[in-house]
Design a protein around this motif. Structure first.
Motif, short mmCIF file in Angstrom:
data_model
loop_
_atom_site.label_atom_id
_atom_site.label_comp_id
_atom_site.label_asym_id
_atom_site.label_seq_id
_atom_site.Cartn_x
_atom_site.Cartn_y
_atom_site.Cartn_z
N ILE A 156 0.82 -1.21 0.00
CA ILE A 156 0.00 0.00 0.00
C ILE A 156 0.86 1.26 0.00
CG2 ILE A 156 -1.58 1.37 1.43
CD1 ILE A 156 -2.89 -1.30 2.25
N LEU A 157 1.97 1.23 0.73
CA LEU A 157 2.78 2.43 0.88
C LEU A 157 3.74 2.68 -0.28
CD1 LEU A 157 3.58 2.21 4.70
CD2 LEU A 157 1.98 3.76 3.56
N GLN A 158 4.16 1.61 -0.98
CA GLN A 158 5.08 1.81 -2.10
C GLN A 158 4.33 2.48 -3.26
OE1 GLN A 158 5.28 -0.04 -5.34
NE2 GLN A 158 3.18 -0.67 -4.88
N ASP A 159 5.05 3.14 -4.13
CA ASP A 159 4.40 3.91 -5.20
C ASP A 159 5.04 3.65 -6.56
OD1 ASP A 159 6.84 5.13 -4.90
OD2 ASP A 159 6.04 7.14 -4.54
N LYS A 160 5.60 2.46 -6.77
CA LYS A 160 6.32 2.18 -8.00
C LYS A 160 5.61 1.22 -8.94
CE LYS A 160 10.08 4.57 -7.01
NZ LYS A 160 9.65 5.15 -5.73
N LYS A 161 4.94 0.20 -8.39
CA LYS A 161 4.39 -0.87 -9.24
C LYS A 161 3.10 -1.42 -8.65
CE LYS A 161 8.54 -2.84 -11.42
NZ LYS A 161 9.29 -4.10 -11.64
N PRO A 162 2.29 -2.06 -9.50
CA PRO A 162 1.14 -2.79 -8.96
C PRO A 162 1.61 -4.05 -8.25
CG PRO A 162 1.28 -3.09 -11.34
CD PRO A 162 2.32 -2.08 -10.97
N ILE A 163 0.98 -4.37 -7.14
CA ILE A 163 1.34 -5.53 -6.34
C ILE A 163 0.11 -6.40 -6.14
CG2 ILE A 163 2.36 -6.34 -4.18
CD1 ILE A 163 4.22 -4.46 -5.66
N ALA A 164 0.26 -7.70 -6.35
CA ALA A 164 -0.80 -8.65 -6.01
C ALA A 164 -0.31 -9.51 -4.85
CB ALA A 164 -1.16 -9.53 -7.21
N ILE A 165 -1.20 -9.82 -3.94
CA ILE A 165 -0.86 -10.64 -2.77
C ILE A 165 -1.82 -11.81 -2.72
CG2 ILE A 165 -0.58 -10.70 -0.27
CD1 ILE A 165 -0.11 -7.70 -0.33
N ARG A 166 -1.28 -13.02 -2.66
CA ARG A 166 -2.10 -14.24 -2.61
C ARG A 166 -2.37 -14.61 -1.15
NH1 ARG A 166 -1.96 -20.37 -4.19
NH2 ARG A 166 -3.31 -20.37 -6.02
N VAL A 167 -3.58 -14.33 -0.70
CA VAL A 167 -3.94 -14.61 0.69
C VAL A 167 -3.88 -16.12 0.94
CG1 VAL A 167 -5.72 -14.34 2.45
CG2 VAL A 167 -5.48 -12.61 0.64
N PRO A 168 -3.19 -16.56 2.01
CA PRO A 168 -3.13 -18.00 2.28
C PRO A 168 -4.53 -18.60 2.38
CG PRO A 168 -1.56 -16.83 3.66
CD PRO A 168 -2.40 -15.78 2.98
N SER A 169 -4.69 -19.78 1.79
CA SER A 169 -6.02 -20.42 1.78
C SER A 169 -6.06 -21.66 2.68
CB SER A 169 -6.41 -20.81 0.35
OG SER A 169 -5.45 -21.69 -0.21
N ASN A 170 -5.06 -21.81 3.54
CA ASN A 170 -5.03 -22.96 4.45
C ASN A 170 -5.31 -22.54 5.89
OD1 ASN A 170 -2.57 -21.57 4.51
ND2 ASN A 170 -1.45 -23.33 5.27
N GLY A 171 -6.08 -21.48 6.05
CA GLY A 171 -6.40 -21.00 7.38
C GLY A 171 -5.38 -19.96 7.85
N VAL A 172 -5.69 -19.36 8.98
CA VAL A 172 -4.82 -18.31 9.53
C VAL A 172 -3.74 -18.97 10.39
CG1 VAL A 172 -4.69 -16.24 10.95
CG2 VAL A 172 -6.69 -16.63 9.48
N VAL A 173 -2.50 -18.89 9.93
CA VAL A 173 -1.37 -19.45 10.65
C VAL A 173 -0.52 -18.31 11.19
CG1 VAL A 173 0.71 -20.88 10.47
CG2 VAL A 173 -1.34 -21.50 9.18
N HIS A 174 -0.21 -18.34 12.45
CA HIS A 174 0.60 -17.29 13.07
C HIS A 174 2.04 -17.75 13.24
CE1 HIS A 174 -2.62 -14.42 13.99
NE2 HIS A 174 -3.38 -15.47 14.28
N THR A 175 2.94 -16.80 13.36
CA THR A 175 4.34 -17.10 13.63
C THR A 175 4.87 -16.15 14.68
OG1 THR A 175 6.55 -17.32 12.64
CG2 THR A 175 5.15 -15.56 11.79
N THR A 176 5.82 -16.64 15.45
CA THR A 176 6.50 -15.79 16.43
C THR A 176 7.83 -15.31 15.88
OG1 THR A 176 7.48 -17.77 17.45
CG2 THR A 176 5.41 -16.95 18.39
N GLU A 177 8.21 -15.80 14.72
CA GLU A 177 9.47 -15.38 14.11
C GLU A 177 9.35 -13.97 13.56
OE1 GLU A 177 10.71 -18.13 11.15
OE2 GLU A 177 10.80 -19.84 12.52
#
Length: 460
Positions: free
Chosen positions: A300-321
């Motif tokens: 959202i903040l970058q202003d150079k190119k269009p960006i597509a993001i593939r939302v994970p489809s295997n549920g919401v997985v969290h990380t502590t890393e």
């Protein structure tokens, strides 16, 4: 000479192909009959100027002076009692064997005959199994008890809450949808909260892409949420309107992969080959919730190119890393575990599958490298070159069609070298109502099958 009948709902009239078809049909001079089922709804409510005329036609019982269909050159008949079978038969008999292009405009009620569907039309546009008596979900067990359903996080809910919070501080941030607002978590109450910072295009994905491109050019920050399966409708606009102009809009792709809609008209396996074939578009594949929102913030903040993001489809997985908060245009993969001989490059929602495969290989004495590629559209030549020093097999895992996909790009890179590449994904095909487990098995995508294939290729 036959009775040719086309049926279209009012929600679909906002799509460009409907205009093209009406334009041609009105010119042919044949007796085509077009039944317009007007229930005053798309998937959610209708959006667009055409619906003002449909409302005027309903309110005047088809008699208002300005008639959109007559302007095209159609004969026109209106039926208010569209859920009355006898009246339908009567009006259909009146147009049978016509030699003029004719529109039969019928006013119906979405969900008619079933109170739960009438009372909550948007939620009942589609549905999983339910209790017929009261519409409750889930269905009861065979013994009459109700299965326990634990509440869980979903990406649509998390995304919409995040967007609404960000919108308070950034009036240039706009959530865009195309007939499926709840795919982005924008339920009726959240649409009201967003106000003018939420725009729905109706079932017109092509217009959505042209719109976000213009919005981004003008200094707004649009995020368009779209199901993977509907990307195919707007390939041309993504290439021509968005990428040629390098306008920094964001496409939030939901439902991509095997664990999604699986009707033959709603297959969600082809977004990676399609989007990655378009120059000038970055396609990111987050593996966790934290990585997803880090990528979203950057996009959202970058202003150079269009960006597509593939939302994970295997549920919401969290990380502590720790998750990288800043991304560059240089496609850099992230080595999560460094081993030798075998490297597993596991993209997006198949990353956790990659983790499982690495653990199973460790049980067999193989310390495999695990890589999160993050970028789907380009290869990281530095990382791939480095693997040549102490690896002889690279395995790619992607949640989608492997023909023309991410893994084949890796295989092409290694083409003239001694590196073996095992590309794991779904074989190209038009699948219909498939069983997920069976589809994975048929494509040797079960964890144990992948491990078996890796061992076989390492040994030979």
């Amino acid at each position: 000479k036959e009775n040719i009948i086309a049926i279209i709902g009012d929600g679909s009239l906002s799509g460009g192909e409907a205009f093209e078809g009406l334009d041609e049909a009105s010119e042919l001079g044949t007796g085509i009959i077009i039944v317009v089922n007007d229930n005053e709804m798309s998937i959610a409510e209708n959006y667009g100027g055409i619906y003002k005329n449909l409302r005027a036609l309903r309110e005047s019982r088809g008699e208002c002076e300005h008639n959109w269909f007559k302007a095209w050159g159609f004969e026109y008949k209106y039926l208010e009692e569209g859920n009355d079978i006898e009246r339908l038969i009567e009006v259909f008999r009146s147009v049978k064997d016509t030699d003029r292009p004719t529109v039969v405009h019928i006013h119906t009620e979405k969900g008619h005959g079933y109170a739960p569907a009438v009372n909550d039309k948007e939620a009942w546009h589609w549905g999983m199994p339910f209790n017929l008596d009261d519409g409750s979900r889930p269905v009861r067990n065979a013994d009459g008890t109700v299965p326990e359903v634990k509440p869980c996080e979903t990406y649509p809910e998390l995304f919409s809450d995040w967007m609404l919070n960000e919108m308070k501080h950034d009036k240039t941030l706009i959530a865009v949808t195309a007939g499926t607002p709840t795919a982005a978590g924008f339920t009726a109450d959240k649409r009201k909260l967003a106000g003018s910072q939420h725009l729905d295009m109706g079932i017109a994905e092509e217009q959505a892409v042209a719109m976000i491109s213009g919005m981004a050019k003008g200094g707004l920050r649009p995020v368009w949420t779209v199901y993977s399966t509907f990307i195919q409708r707007t390939y041309d606009q993504i290439a021509q309107d968005l990428c040629i102009n390098s306008n920094p809009a964001v496409i939030n792709v939901v439902g991509g992969g095997v664990n999604s809609m699986n009707d033959i008209t709603h297959i969600c396996l082809f977004d990676i080959p399609m989007l990655c074939s378009i120059p000038g578009l970055i396609y990111l594949a987050p593996t966790t919730c934290e990585e997803y929102f880090a990528m979203m913030r950057w996009a959202i903040l970058q202003d150079k190119k269009p960006i597509a993001i593939r939302v994970p489809s295997n549920g919401v997985v969290h990380t502590t890393e720790k998750v990288d908060e800043v991304y560059s245009y240089e496609s850099k993969y992230k080595v999560m575990h460094e081993g030798s001989k075998v490297a597993i490059i596991a993209a997006g929602s198949f990353y956790q599958k990659g983790e499982n495969v690495v653990r199973l290989l460790a049980d067999k004495g193989i310390d495999a490298t695990l890589i999160n590629p993050r970028y789907l559209n380009e290869v990281d030549a530095d990382t791939l070159e480095a693997l040549k020093t102490n690896h002889n097999l690279v395995v790619t895992l992607e949640d989608g069609c492997k023909d023309g996909g991410f893994g084949e790009r890796i295989a092409s890179y290694y083409g003239t070298s001694d590196m073996k590449v095992l590309v794991c994904g779904v074989k190209k095909g038009l699948y219909d109502r498939y069983d997920v487990e069976q589809l994975l098995k048929n494509n040797r995508l079960l964890d144990e099958q992948i491990v078996s294939d890796v061992v076989a290729n390492v040994e030979c």
